[in-house]
Design a protein around this motif. Structure first.
Motif, PDB file in Angstrom:
ATOM      1  N   TYR A  89      24.778  38.564  40.861  1.00 60.30           N
ATOM      2  CA  TYR A  89      24.963  38.721  42.309  1.00 60.30           C
ATOM      3  C   TYR A  89      26.192  39.600  42.587  1.00 60.30           C
ATOM      4  CZ  TYR A  89      25.206  37.911  47.290  1.00 60.30           C
ATOM      5  OH  TYR A  89      25.238  38.113  48.654  1.00 60.30           O
ATOM      6  N   LEU A  90      27.270  39.362  41.849  1.00 59.96           N
ATOM      7  CA  LEU A  90      28.455  40.213  42.038  1.00 59.96           C
ATOM      8  C   LEU A  90      28.103  41.680  41.745  1.00 59.96           C
ATOM      9  CD1 LEU A  90      31.392  40.828  42.582  1.00 59.96           C
ATOM     10  CD2 LEU A  90      31.953  40.070  40.269  1.00 59.96           C
ATOM     11  N   GLN A  91      27.311  41.906  40.706  1.00 56.11           N
ATOM     12  CA  GLN A  91      26.934  43.298  40.395  1.00 56.11           C
ATOM     13  C   GLN A  91      26.165  43.912  41.563  1.00 56.11           C
ATOM     14  OE1 GLN A  91      27.125  44.564  36.744  1.00 56.11           O
ATOM     15  NE2 GLN A  91      26.175  42.862  35.649  1.00 56.11           N
ATOM     16  N   ALA A  92      25.298  43.091  42.201  1.00 57.45           N
ATOM     17  CA  ALA A  92      24.540  43.591  43.358  1.00 57.45           C
ATOM     18  C   ALA A  92      25.496  43.869  44.529  1.00 57.45           C
ATOM     19  CB  ALA A  92      23.473  42.578  43.765  1.00 57.45           C
ATOM     20  N   VAL A  93      26.503  43.004  44.697  1.00 58.41           N
ATOM     21  CA  VAL A  93      27.486  43.220  45.773  1.00 58.41           C
ATOM     22  C   VAL A  93      28.208  44.557  45.539  1.00 58.41           C
ATOM     23  CG1 VAL A  93      29.664  42.378  46.774  1.00 58.41           C
ATOM     24  CG2 VAL A  93      27.838  40.756  46.246  1.00 58.41           C
ATOM     25  N   LEU A  94      28.546  44.831  44.295  1.00 57.67           N
ATOM     26  CA  LEU A  94      29.303  46.061  44.018  1.00 57.67           C
ATOM     27  C   LEU A  94      28.438  47.317  44.200  1.00 57.67           C
ATOM     28  CD1 LEU A  94      31.596  44.945  41.060  1.00 57.67           C
ATOM     29  CD2 LEU A  94      31.998  44.856  43.522  1.00 57.67           C
ATOM     30  N   LYS A  95      27.146  47.185  43.888  1.00 56.12           N
ATOM     31  CA  LYS A  95      26.249  48.323  44.160  1.00 56.12           C
ATOM     32  C   LYS A  95      26.154  48.559  45.663  1.00 56.12           C
ATOM     33  CE  LYS A  95      23.321  48.160  40.115  1.00 56.12           C
ATOM     34  NZ  LYS A  95      22.017  47.936  39.542  1.00 56.12           N
ATOM     35  N   GLU A  96      26.038  47.455  46.412  1.00 52.18           N
ATOM     36  CA  GLU A  96      25.924  47.596  47.861  1.00 52.18           C
ATOM     37  C   GLU A  96      27.232  48.131  48.459  1.00 52.18           C
ATOM     38  OE1 GLU A  96      23.670  48.070  49.663  1.00 52.18           O
ATOM     39  OE2 GLU A  96      23.573  46.989  51.549  1.00 52.18           O
ATOM     40  N   LEU A  97      28.351  47.722  47.875  1.00 46.48           N
ATOM     41  CA  LEU A  97      29.649  48.265  48.303  1.00 46.48           C
ATOM     42  C   LEU A  97      29.664  49.791  48.107  1.00 46.48           C
ATOM     43  CD1 LEU A  97      32.813  48.049  48.865  1.00 46.48           C
ATOM     44  CD2 LEU A  97      33.055  47.691  46.408  1.00 46.48           C
ATOM     45  N   ALA A  98      29.201  50.229  46.927  1.00 40.00           N
ATOM     46  CA  ALA A  98      29.218  51.670  46.623  1.00 40.00           C
ATOM     47  C   ALA A  98      28.287  52.435  47.572  1.00 40.00           C
ATOM     48  CB  ALA A  98      28.788  51.902  45.178  1.00 40.00           C
ATOM     49  N   ARG A  99      27.168  51.824  47.937  1.00 41.61           N
ATOM     50  CA  ARG A  99      26.221  52.486  48.843  1.00 41.61           C
ATOM     51  C   ARG A  99      26.725  52.471  50.276  1.00 41.61           C
ATOM     52  NH1 ARG A  99      22.371  51.718  52.687  1.00 41.61           N
ATOM     53  NH2 ARG A  99      22.973  49.530  52.946  1.00 41.61           N
ATOM     54  N   PHE A 100      27.349  51.356  50.653  1.00 40.85           N
ATOM     55  CA  PHE A 100      27.649  51.138  52.060  1.00 40.85           C
ATOM     56  C   PHE A 100      28.877  51.916  52.520  1.00 40.85           C
ATOM     57  CE2 PHE A 100      28.571  48.648  55.871  1.00 40.85           C
ATOM     58  CZ  PHE A 100      27.296  48.583  56.403  1.00 40.85           C
ATOM     59  N   HIS A 101      29.894  51.928  51.668  1.00 36.30           N
ATOM     60  CA  HIS A 101      31.079  52.727  52.038  1.00 36.30           C
ATOM     61  C   HIS A 101      31.331  53.764  50.947  1.00 36.30           C
ATOM     62  CE1 HIS A 101      34.685  53.923  54.056  1.00 36.30           C
ATOM     63  NE2 HIS A 101      35.212  54.048  52.857  1.00 36.30           N
ATOM     64  N   LEU A 102      31.043  55.006  51.250  1.00 34.82           N
ATOM     65  CA  LEU A 102      31.208  56.043  50.230  1.00 34.82           C
ATOM     66  C   LEU A 102      32.642  56.559  50.250  1.00 34.82           C
ATOM     67  CD1 LEU A 102      28.013  56.470  51.361  1.00 34.82           C
ATOM     68  CD2 LEU A 102      28.147  57.743  49.225  1.00 34.82           C
ATOM     69  N   SER A 103      33.302  56.459  49.095  1.00 29.50           N
ATOM     70  CA  SER A 103      34.689  56.943  49.031  1.00 29.50           C
ATOM     71  C   SER A 103      34.739  58.458  49.263  1.00 29.50           C
ATOM     72  CB  SER A 103      35.309  56.646  47.671  1.00 29.50           C
ATOM     73  OG  SER A 103      35.348  55.272  47.426  1.00 29.50           O
ATOM     74  N   VAL A 104      33.707  59.169  48.780  1.00 31.80           N
ATOM     75  CA  VAL A 104      33.695  60.636  48.911  1.00 31.80           C
ATOM     76  C   VAL A 104      32.333  61.041  49.480  1.00 31.80           C
ATOM     77  CG1 VAL A 104      34.423  62.750  47.718  1.00 31.80           C
ATOM     78  CG2 VAL A 104      34.864  60.546  46.645  1.00 31.80           C
ATOM     79  N   SER A 137      37.216  49.202  36.930  1.00 31.24           N
ATOM     80  CA  SER A 137      38.367  48.759  37.736  1.00 31.24           C
ATOM     81  C   SER A 137      37.903  47.950  38.944  1.00 31.24           C
ATOM     82  CB  SER A 137      39.176  49.966  38.241  1.00 31.24           C
ATOM     83  OG  SER A 137      39.517  50.813  37.187  1.00 31.24           O
ATOM     84  N   VAL A 138      36.865  48.434  39.615  1.00 30.17           N
ATOM     85  CA  VAL A 138      36.396  47.724  40.813  1.00 30.17           C
ATOM     86  C   VAL A 138      35.813  46.375  40.409  1.00 30.17           C
ATOM     87  CG1 VAL A 138      34.779  47.793  42.760  1.00 30.17           C
ATOM     88  CG2 VAL A 138      36.025  49.857  42.117  1.00 30.17           C
ATOM     89  N   PHE A 139      35.107  46.344  39.272  1.00 28.67           N
ATOM     90  CA  PHE A 139      34.517  45.060  38.843  1.00 28.67           C
ATOM     91  C   PHE A 139      35.604  44.013  38.594  1.00 28.67           C
ATOM     92  CE2 PHE A 139      33.861  42.175  35.316  1.00 28.67           C
ATOM     93  CZ  PHE A 139      32.904  41.341  35.889  1.00 28.67           C
ATOM     94  N   ILE A 140      36.568  44.343  37.744  1.00 26.22           N
ATOM     95  CA  ILE A 140      37.521  43.295  37.325  1.00 26.22           C
ATOM     96  C   ILE A 140      38.395  42.866  38.507  1.00 26.22           C
ATOM     97  CG2 ILE A 140      39.449  44.729  36.434  1.00 26.22           C
ATOM     98  CD1 ILE A 140      37.965  41.622  34.726  1.00 26.22           C
ATOM     99  N   THR A 141      38.744  43.813  39.363  1.00 20.31           N
ATOM    100  CA  THR A 141      39.609  43.470  40.506  1.00 20.31           C
ATOM    101  C   THR A 141      38.846  42.589  41.494  1.00 20.31           C
ATOM    102  OG1 THR A 141      40.638  45.624  40.220  1.00 20.31           O
ATOM    103  CG2 THR A 141      41.160  44.448  42.244  1.00 20.31           C
ATOM    104  N   SER A 142      37.587  42.913  41.749  1.00 21.40           N
ATOM    105  CA  SER A 142      36.860  42.096  42.738  1.00 21.40           C
ATOM    106  C   SER A 142      36.490  40.738  42.134  1.00 21.40           C
ATOM    107  CB  SER A 142      35.637  42.840  43.273  1.00 21.40           C
ATOM    108  OG  SER A 142      34.884  43.334  42.220  1.00 21.40           O
ATOM    109  N   ALA A 143      36.141  40.694  40.847  1.00 19.49           N
ATOM    110  CA  ALA A 143      35.799  39.395  40.235  1.00 19.49           C
ATOM    111  C   ALA A 143      37.013  38.469  40.270  1.00 19.49           C
ATOM    112  CB  ALA A 143      35.313  39.607  38.804  1.00 19.49           C
ATOM    113  N   MET A 144      38.185  39.007  39.907  1.00 24.45           N
ATOM    114  CA  MET A 144      39.400  38.165  39.906  1.00 24.45           C
ATOM    115  C   MET A 144      39.776  37.759  41.335  1.00 24.45           C
ATOM    116  SD  MET A 144      41.985  39.528  36.992  1.00 24.45           S
ATOM    117  CE  MET A 144      41.558  39.652  35.254  1.00 24.45           C
ATOM    118  N   THR A 145      39.559  38.659  42.284  1.00 25.65           N
ATOM    119  CA  THR A 145      39.841  38.325  43.689  1.00 25.65           C
ATOM    120  C   THR A 145      38.970  37.152  44.145  1.00 25.65           C
ATOM    121  OG1 THR A 145      40.475  40.570  44.266  1.00 25.65           O
ATOM    122  CG2 THR A 145      39.650  39.218  46.059  1.00 25.65           C
TER     123      THR A 145
END
Ligand code: HEM
Length: 507
Positions: A349-364, A444-452
């Protein structure tokens, strides 16, 4: 007539002549892809003047189709709004679509032209990308940096626990610190770090110098302006260019000299630069390394920080998603330890959240513009040599054919038997210039969000009058797209003592 008005008249005449020259000398091309009609002389300059240019481009796409054209001065601008077209162009015809436009202000005057993101096609680009790929391009290499990643993430948690109201600063500092650690083996101080400050200063000037459209520097559209003497009003860009070039040099030298010194002292940590310097590079390759390492700082810190800030905002906006992701982390890791990379495969589920994060807010959202090195005919339209090509990654992420209900933040779209397309297929770019730091960014995004998730609750915060303000994800207008700030209420999930044990764990 005063000397100032003489100079202003001269500048106006010069700009007018440059614009007219550009207009008159536009090459007689075949038919360009469809696009909104421009005004005489300035072309579509006003269409690129305001706001989030990628949204304007996507709207134009609804009228004119997936590949559209605009012009500013003599340069055709091509925007690719769909993933399918981007694959056909950047993958299948990568040999001619993978160079970078030369940007006078940032590239020439400020000296960034040797930084990976700016390099035109050729030997230096091949060597620079090879250097980066060899140390950061495979999971086996990225795994060697897991200890540093986990250590930096713990430091980040410590800072969030200490000053939760400074979450945006912490995201930026943390992302910068990760890159410095992995690129140079340099451990940044928690506050007021000299190298992070140097990077921030140089990056700020780069963002200003590369503003898209009218907010950028006219000399990028009309390089002939660079030949004006400096006493002409409006040529202040030359002085700025010199000052900003010094900041870029400082950003390169400060951390690399640190690595060199540590190598001499025998104290160098495993890092990208240490690995290359140990090989004893010839002078020209060491110069390439200097810029390659700098390009990791430049391209890797802000982009990752933006993703982390967006993660915190999205968790505050979607308490149901936060709760479900926390429950998954708790089930796998319990309450006695923080998540590690070894847990990743057990956290779908966290992996799905991170994919949706990448899709939803594009850094570039518009990637970095490419340029063509030859004329091409694409779908019957002419794409002239030297065109500036934008991949509208934002439009791809909001394509309702790939992502039903695309404006909804919904991690479930990536679960089950028929998940939506993996946004990692395009959010890091497509083809030969695809982001070479994507595996590191993801780690980096995985470990920081999982620990958060394991340690903090995140809720909408209160404004100065004490009212709770539900945040929204409102992207800014820059090439690296910073979300608007909102107050957040970030509270520890456990007692102070338990938090200390969890966070200090591996120290
Ligand atoms: C969430 C984080 C990140 C995102 C969304 C992202 C996205 C992108 C995108 C869209 C491009 C342009 C691709 C193109 O022009 O087609 C790019 C280029 C680049 N990225 Fe990233 N990036 C991220 C993190 C990183 C990190 C951590 C590093 C370094 C460790 C990095 C290094 C680079 C470099 C050097 C380039 C220029 C490549 C070239 O011009 O050949 N990026 N990135």
């Amino acid at each position: 007539m005063t000397s100032t008005s003489t100079s202003s008249t001269l500048l106006a005449t010069f700009v007018g002549a440059a614009v007219l020259y550009a207009w008159l000398t536009r090459r007689a091309h075949g038919k360009l892809p469809p696009g909104p009609p421009g005004l005489p002389i300035i072309g579509n300059m006003l269409d690129m003047a305001h706001g989030r240019v990628w949204e304007n481009f996507a709207r134009m796409g609804e009228t004119y189709g997936p590949v559209i054209s605009l012009t500013i001065g003599a340069t055709p601008i091509i925007v690719i709004n769909t993933f399918e077209q981007a694959k056909q162009i950047f993958d299948a015809k990568g040999a001619i679509y993978s160079s970078r436009p030369s940007l006078f202000m940032s590239g020439e005057l400020m000296g960034w032209k040797k930084s990976c993101g700016f390099l035109e096609s050729g030997k230096d680009l091949i060597q620079t990308r090879r250097m980066i790929h060899q140390e950061l391009g495979s999971m086996s290499q990225i795994r060697t940096f897991y200890p540093q990643e986990e250590d930096q993430a713990r430091r980040f948690l410590g800072l969030v626990a200490e000053k939760p109201d400074r979450i945006v600063d912490h995201c930026f500092r943390h992302a910068g610190a990760i890159i410095l650690r992995i690129t140079y083996g340099y451990t940044a101080k928690d506050y007021d770090d000299e190298v992070i400050t140097a990077v921030n200063k140089a990056m700020h000037t780069l963002v200003v110098a590369t503003h898209p459209g009218l907010r950028g520097f006219l000399v990028d559209q009309f390089p002939i302006l660079a030949s004006l003497p400096e006493w002409v009003p409006g040529t202040h860009f030359k002085r700025l260019g010199r000052e900003w070039a010094a900041l870029y040099e400082n950003m390169l030298d400060l951390p690399l000299n640190y690595t060199r010194q540590c190598l001499k002292d025998g104290t160098a940590e495993n890092s990208f630069s240490a690995k290359w310097l140990r090989r004893g590079l010839p002078k020209d390759e060491e110069e390439l390394l200097r810029h390659a390492a700098g390009s990791l700082e430049a391209a890797g810190a802000e982009t990752t920080a933006v993703a982390l800030h967006a993660f915190y905002l999205l968790m505050a906006i979607h308490p149901d998603v936060l709760k479900r992701a926390q429950a998954e982390v708790d089930e796998v890791c319990g309450h006695d330890r923080l998540p590690t990379y070894a847990d990743r495969e057990h956290l779908p589920y966290l992996q799905a959240v991170l994919k949706e994060l990448a899709r939803f807010h594009l850094s570039v959202p518009l990637a970095i513009p490419h340029t063509t090195t030859q004329d091409d005919i694409h779908d019957g339209y002419c794409i002239p040599k030297g065109s500036m090509i934008f991949s509208n990654l934002w439009a791809m992420a909001r394509d309702s054919e790939m992502y039903p209900n695309p404006h909804k933040f919904d991690p479930d779209r990536f679960l089950g038997n028929t998940p939506n397309r993996d946004p990692y297929d395009f959010v890091f770019g497509i083809g030969r210039r695809r982001c070479p730091g994507r595996l590191l960014a993801d780690a980096s995004v995985f470990i920081t969000s999982a620990m958060t998730l394991a340690t903090f609750n995140i809720k909408p915060g209160k404004n100065a009058s004490g009212e709770r303000v539900v945040p929204c994800l409102e992207p800014g207008p820059d090439m690296v797209c910073l979300p608007k700030h909102f107050p957040l209420e970030i509270t520890p999930r456990f007692s102070q003592e338990q938090m200390d044990v969890l966070i200090r764990g591996a120290h």
